[in-house]
Design an enzyme around this catalytic site. Sequence first.
Site, PDB file in Angstrom:
ATOM      1  N   SER A 243       0.832  -1.187   0.000  1.00  0.00           N
ATOM      2  CA  SER A 243       0.000   0.000   0.000  1.00  0.00           C
ATOM      3  C   SER A 243       0.878   1.252   0.000  1.00  0.00           C
ATOM      4  CB  SER A 243      -0.936  -0.073   1.218  1.00  0.00           C
ATOM      5  OG  SER A 243      -2.003   0.813   1.110  1.00  0.00           O
ATOM      6  N   ASP A 472      -8.440  -4.021  -6.728  1.00  0.00           N
ATOM      7  CA  ASP A 472      -8.010  -3.409  -5.466  1.00  0.00           C
ATOM      8  C   ASP A 472      -8.771  -2.099  -5.272  1.00  0.00           C
ATOM      9  OD1 ASP A 472      -6.530  -1.879  -3.496  1.00  0.00           O
ATOM     10  OD2 ASP A 472      -4.841  -3.225  -3.823  1.00  0.00           O
ATOM     11  N   HIS A 500      -7.337  -5.596  -1.108  1.00  0.00           N
ATOM     12  CA  HIS A 500      -6.189  -4.696  -1.135  1.00  0.00           C
ATOM     13  C   HIS A 500      -4.886  -5.477  -0.951  1.00  0.00           C
ATOM     14  CE1 HIS A 500      -3.894  -1.139  -0.809  1.00  0.00           C
ATOM     15  NE2 HIS A 500      -3.777  -1.105   0.506  1.00  0.00           N
TER      16      HIS A 500
END
Length: 531
Positions: A243, A472, A500
Amino acid sequence: MSLRRNRWPARRRWPAVAVAVALALLAAACTGSTTTSAPATTAPSSTAPSSPAPSGPGPATLAQYYAQHLSWQPCDKGFECARLAVPFDYARPAGKRFSLPVVKLAASDPDPETRRVGALVINPGGPGGSGVSYALGARNEFPAALRARFDIVGFDPRGVAGSQPALSCLTGPQLDTFLATDDMPSSAAQLNKIVAASKQYAARCQQNSGALLPYVGTENAARDMDLLRAALGQAKLTYLGKSYGTYLGAWYAQLFPHRVRALVLDGAFDPDTPALPDDMIQAQGFQVALKAFTTSCLAAAGCPLGAPGSSAEAAEGKLRALIVRANAVPLTSHLGTGQVADGAMLLNGVASALYSRAFWPDLKIGLADAVRGDGSVLLQLADLLLERNANGTYANLVDADTAISCLDRPFPRTLAPWQAAARQATQAAPLFGAPIVWGNLTCAYWPVKSYPLPTIRAAGAPPILVVGTLRDPATPYRWAQALSSDLSSGVLLGWNGDGHTAYGEGSSCVDTIVNDYFVSLKVPRSGMVCG
């Protein structure tokens, strides 16, 4: 307020321990509208006991910082903990410094002559996620074969979690009010409330953490990571960033391309995208993820958003109507946490569940309860994402996320561009567009001047593996495509999945490729997509 990248951790990955605890609590609580109260929970920002910050004189030159030796102490069931000193300002290393907690799970096969490769430094995202908490889940997060070859090392970035000092802007009750502000304004009066709340947040951050605000940007955090590399005794860095951690890794590669051994950037963020267009792209990502959920929900009986055979668009329209009504008349909650179950918080709960397909059953239950007027389960999901504790306190994730994001890239300082962006984002993503744009408005009033938009190419670095998930929500796949193209040595790996990030999420194809890259530096054909 809801769905802001700065108030809401749209670029982080939950530690496995947090997910396991949350699922257990949700299983206990998710029994329909007759549920008895269950406490909301989150993973603590840093749960490992660690060495106290060193007292007395510290490093005064960059050479002294690079010459640090970590004083490892046993902690938390086989882990070792230490602290790393880093300067506030790399241009003035003799000034103030941060003390960062570091945790290590030593390789199970420590013999460098046979199997051990070195240290694998990890970051879960955020910005504001605790690398210490992430590393404490290493036995569940990483396969035994990889743990045999690498020490798993996590650290809390400057200003985050167990960092000393750490960022702090609002109290728990103040954050409750702030996060519950309606980010879907339909009148000038409602927009004025967003503006006032955003200005107040910025002012409180300046009041409570003003001395830290100029120094918590990702470029500085990347320099800290090079100090950590040196303190670990590694000539080159092996790193997994998930991320927002992909941005940290990309900055490292830009600053220190010849000190890269292997970087995996999973759930990539595109540094080249300006702030407000970036918001619209992210809103579209959440809309795509929501469609995947609603399609799955409508394929079986009992979906609270419609009967089998109904369209995903109709289901999403029903959900939007629920959110809008709850902003006007909040739902009830039996949690006893003092939070308001209004539309902003319900939308946080929905978005929270879209981070992982494992939470889709809980989202279905939460939506069924919400249709009956009970927002408790969706509040619990929101609390997990925002790291709100059962006693009403928060980890500093939200404050750190805000401070770092507002510094990392420029945002418009007048209201008109935000209004235009919100209209455009709403057209592109009806449920998520306006909340994501307005959720970042604090950055328009941020007391510290932001960095210019960076250009990151990492020329001279060895192959860097960029991983993206096709559906995502928080970091859309197009960002992975863009980052892999931006990087001079970027290699793109896709996963045709939901949720994610990709590594460790159930794809043996992705996991095998990433593990082989870490161990033997083998890279796949760029553009390959795992099924």
